[in-house]
Design an enzyme around this catalytic site. Structure first.
Site, PDB file in Angstrom:
ATOM      1  CB  ALA A  77       9.171  -2.199  -5.519  1.00  0.00           C
TER       2      ALA A  77
ATOM      3  CD  GLU B 117       6.564   1.808 -11.379  1.00  0.00           C
ATOM      4  OE1 GLU B 117       5.651   2.419 -11.989  1.00  0.00           O
ATOM      5  OE2 GLU B 117       6.629   0.564 -11.324  1.00  0.00           O
TER       6      GLU B 117
ATOM      7  N   GLY C   4       5.220  -2.349  -9.133  1.00  0.00           N
ATOM      8  CA  GLY C   4       5.548  -3.779  -9.158  1.00  0.00           C
ATOM      9  C   GLY C   4       4.336  -4.668  -8.919  1.00  0.00           C
TER      10      GLY C   4
ATOM     11  CD  GLU D 123       6.445  -3.103 -13.115  1.00  0.00           C
ATOM     12  OE1 GLU D 123       6.789  -3.064 -11.913  1.00  0.00           O
ATOM     13  OE2 GLU D 123       7.109  -2.572 -14.019  1.00  0.00           O
TER      14      GLU D 123
HETATM   15  C1  HXC Z   1       6.304   0.766   1.103  1.00  0.00           C
HETATM   16  C2  HXC Z   1       4.088   1.262   1.287  1.00  0.00           C
HETATM   17  C3  HXC Z   1       3.931   1.229  -0.109  1.00  0.00           C
HETATM   18  C4  HXC Z   1       5.089   0.915  -0.885  1.00  0.00           C
HETATM   19  C5  HXC Z   1       2.030   1.724   0.761  1.00  0.00           C
HETATM   20  N1  HXC Z   1       2.883   1.579   1.777  1.00  0.00           N
HETATM   21  N2  HXC Z   1       2.642   1.518  -0.418  1.00  0.00           N
HETATM   22  N3  HXC Z   1       5.257   1.035   1.874  1.00  0.00           N
HETATM   23  N4  HXC Z   1       6.240   0.703  -0.236  1.00  0.00           N
HETATM   24  N5  HXC Z   1       5.031   0.806  -2.238  1.00  0.00           N
HETATM   25  C6  HXC Z   1       2.591   1.728   3.218  1.00  0.00           C
HETATM   26  C7  HXC Z   1       2.462   3.169   3.616  1.00  0.00           C
HETATM   27  O1  HXC Z   1       3.709   3.755   3.826  1.00  0.00           O
HETATM   28  C8  HXC Z   1       1.635   3.052   4.881  1.00  0.00           C
HETATM   29  O2  HXC Z   1       2.440   2.638   5.967  1.00  0.00           O
HETATM   30  C9  HXC Z   1       0.721   1.894   4.576  1.00  0.00           C
HETATM   31  O3  HXC Z   1       1.332   1.147   3.523  1.00  0.00           O
HETATM   32  C10 HXC Z   1      -0.662   2.334   4.103  1.00  0.00           C
HETATM   33  O4  HXC Z   1      -0.481   3.219   3.013  1.00  0.00           O
HETATM   34  P1  HXC Z   1      -1.130   4.676   2.934  1.00  0.00           P
HETATM   35  O5  HXC Z   1      -0.350   5.469   1.963  1.00  0.00           O
HETATM   36  O6  HXC Z   1      -1.294   5.254   4.305  1.00  0.00           O
HETATM   37  O7  HXC Z   1      -2.588   4.309   2.364  1.00  0.00           O
HETATM   38  P2  HXC Z   1      -3.509   5.194   1.433  1.00  0.00           P
HETATM   39  O8  HXC Z   1      -3.520   6.635   1.908  1.00  0.00           O
HETATM   40  O9  HXC Z   1      -4.802   4.466   1.371  1.00  0.00           O
HETATM   41  O10 HXC Z   1      -2.807   5.204  -0.011  1.00  0.00           O
HETATM   42  C11 HXC Z   1      -2.674   4.002  -0.717  1.00  0.00           C
HETATM   43  C12 HXC Z   1      -1.686   4.202  -1.910  1.00  0.00           C
HETATM   44  C13 HXC Z   1      -0.368   4.784  -1.393  1.00  0.00           C
HETATM   45  C14 HXC Z   1      -2.324   5.128  -2.953  1.00  0.00           C
HETATM   46  C15 HXC Z   1      -1.508   2.821  -2.534  1.00  0.00           C
HETATM   47  O11 HXC Z   1       0.081   4.001  -0.302  1.00  0.00           O
HETATM   48  C16 HXC Z   1       0.709   4.830  -2.425  1.00  0.00           C
HETATM   49  O12 HXC Z   1       0.712   5.708  -3.287  1.00  0.00           O
HETATM   50  N6  HXC Z   1       1.664   3.891  -2.343  1.00  0.00           N
HETATM   51  C17 HXC Z   1       2.831   3.875  -3.202  1.00  0.00           C
HETATM   52  C18 HXC Z   1       2.493   3.386  -4.582  1.00  0.00           C
HETATM   53  C19 HXC Z   1       3.703   3.401  -5.503  1.00  0.00           C
HETATM   54  O13 HXC Z   1       4.297   4.466  -5.764  1.00  0.00           O
HETATM   55  N7  HXC Z   1       4.105   2.211  -6.031  1.00  0.00           N
HETATM   56  C20 HXC Z   1       5.243   2.074  -6.898  1.00  0.00           C
HETATM   57  C21 HXC Z   1       6.467   1.705  -6.111  1.00  0.00           C
HETATM   58  S1  HXC Z   1       7.932   1.581  -7.133  1.00  0.00           S
HETATM   59  P3  HXC Z   1       2.940   3.659   7.121  1.00  0.00           P
HETATM   60  O14 HXC Z   1       3.603   2.745   8.121  1.00  0.00           O
HETATM   61  O15 HXC Z   1       3.866   4.590   6.451  1.00  0.00           O
HETATM   62  O16 HXC Z   1       1.689   4.307   7.614  1.00  0.00           O
HETATM   63  C22 HXC Z   1       7.824   0.072  -7.879  1.00  0.00           C
HETATM   64  C23 HXC Z   1       8.983  -0.330  -8.788  1.00  0.00           C
HETATM   65  C24 HXC Z   1       8.909  -1.770  -9.206  1.00  0.00           C
HETATM   66  O17 HXC Z   1       6.919  -0.639  -7.705  1.00  0.00           O
HETATM   67  C25 HXC Z   1      10.161  -2.214  -9.940  1.00  0.00           C
HETATM   68  C26 HXC Z   1      11.119  -3.002  -9.116  1.00  0.00           C
HETATM   69  C27 HXC Z   1      12.279  -3.602  -9.886  1.00  0.00           C
END
Ligand code: HXC
Length: 258
Positions: free
Chosen positions: A65, A132, A109, A112
């Site tokens: 998400a 998360e 997400g 999921e």
């Molecule tokens: C918003 C995101 C994002 C996310 C990546 N980006 N994941 N933006 N939400 N979930 C954006 C980054 O901010 C960045 O943009 C660009 O995508 C590239 O990501 P990087 O981090 O620079 O790439 P990298 O170093 O290769 O790392 C990849 C990654 C990392 C390991 C996937 O991005 C990461 O850990 N992302 C978050 C993963 C996460 O925690 N997901 C769970 C979310 S909570 P900018 O513009 O900043 O450079 C969830 C809840 C669901 O999903 C339930 C809902 C009801």
């Protein structure tokens, strides 16, 4: 319909839906979830579509998400909006088969969403996770429920508590995905699988999907009864007559969805 966060192509009875927010690694926001639910609903209604493939980019199926969208929200906001729930429920109510083709990150997400599909084919670069916990929340779209049913309690706990990622090899070994293929072959493999499904009788395919999904909702005895009754009911179709006649006559069945 014109979409901004997804791309839809229909090719030989298969609807290919590609998540398309490359700058955010296909992070899920309201617009993407709503467009995805609408596109799947359209595919459901479109008689030409017999199978759906959902995919992302080479680097990410979806990285979860959208954290930037969620970061300022309060409990009241997410409770009132019921973040993503209506759209995700609509996705899981689609009766046509949906194959997830996963390359790169399928996190939170994103993992999921892949699990909401009927089966997952992934590339050898795929990484699945429920990170998360690192954000001070827990999974909210099935990461504690569907993942546990897929891979069992121990691995689901490990992933939900440590936030570690699971690679493609472990995902296949644990039953999360049905096949792993080299990254270059992913789309070919997923589209071929979709074509195989598209050749079958649509009634039978939808019945099989319903019956497998029922196994998650009921007891074994009730599930077996449901399966048996659906099996019996398919003898009322022309496609059962055609399928069995084709076998006896040693020819390819010509199903007509009747
Ligand atoms: C918003 C995101 C994002 C996310 C990546 N980006 N994941 N933006 N939400 N979930 C954006 C980054 O901010 C960045 O943009 C660009 O995508 C590239 O990501 P990087 O981090 O620079 O790439 P990298 O170093 O290769 O790392 C990849 C990654 C990392 C390991 C996937 O991005 C990461 O850990 N992302 C978050 C993963 C996460 O925690 N997901 C769970 C979310 S909570 P900018 O513009 O900043 O450079 C969830 C809840 C669901 O999903 C339930 C809902 C009801």
């Amino acid at each position: 319909m014109a979409y901004e966060t997804i791309i839809v192509e229909i090719e030989d009875h298969v609807a290919l839906i590609k998540l398309n927010r490359p700058d955010a690694l296909n992070a899920l926001n309201d617009q993407l979830m709503s467009e995805l639910a609408t596109a799947l609903g359209e595919a459901q209604q479109n008689d030409k579509v017999r199978c759906i493939v959902l995919t992302g980019s080479e680097k990410a199926f979806a990285a979860g998400a959208d954290i930037k969208m969620m970061s300022e929200k309060s409990f009241v906001d997410v409770f009132t909006e019921d973040l993503f729930t209506p759209d995700s429920e609509a996705i899981t109510r689609i009766r046509k088969p949906i194959i997830a083709a996963v390359s790169g990150y399928a996190l939170g997400g994103g993992c999921e969403l892949a699990m909401m599909c009927d089966f997952i084919i992934c590339s050898d670069t795929a990484k699945f996770g429920q990170p998360e916990i690192n954000l001070g929340v827990i999974a909210g779209l099935g990461g504690t429920q569907r993942l546990t049913r897929f891979v069992g309690k121990s691995k689901a706990m490990d992933m939900n508590l440590t936030g570690r990622f699971m690679d493609a090899e472990e995902a296949e070994r644990s039953g999360l995905v049905s096949r792993v293929v080299p990254a270059k072959k992913l789309m070919e493999e997923a589209m071929n699988a979709a074509q195989k499904v598209a050749e079958k009788s649509m009634i039978t395919v939808m019945a099989a999907k319903e019956a497998v999904n029922r196994s998650y909702e009921t007891t074994l005895r009730e599930g077996l009864l449901f399966e048996r009754r659906v099996f019996h009911s398919l003898f009322a179709t022309e496609d059962q007559k055609e399928g069995m006649a084709a076998f006896t006559e040693k020819r390819q069945a010509q199903f007509r969805d009747k």
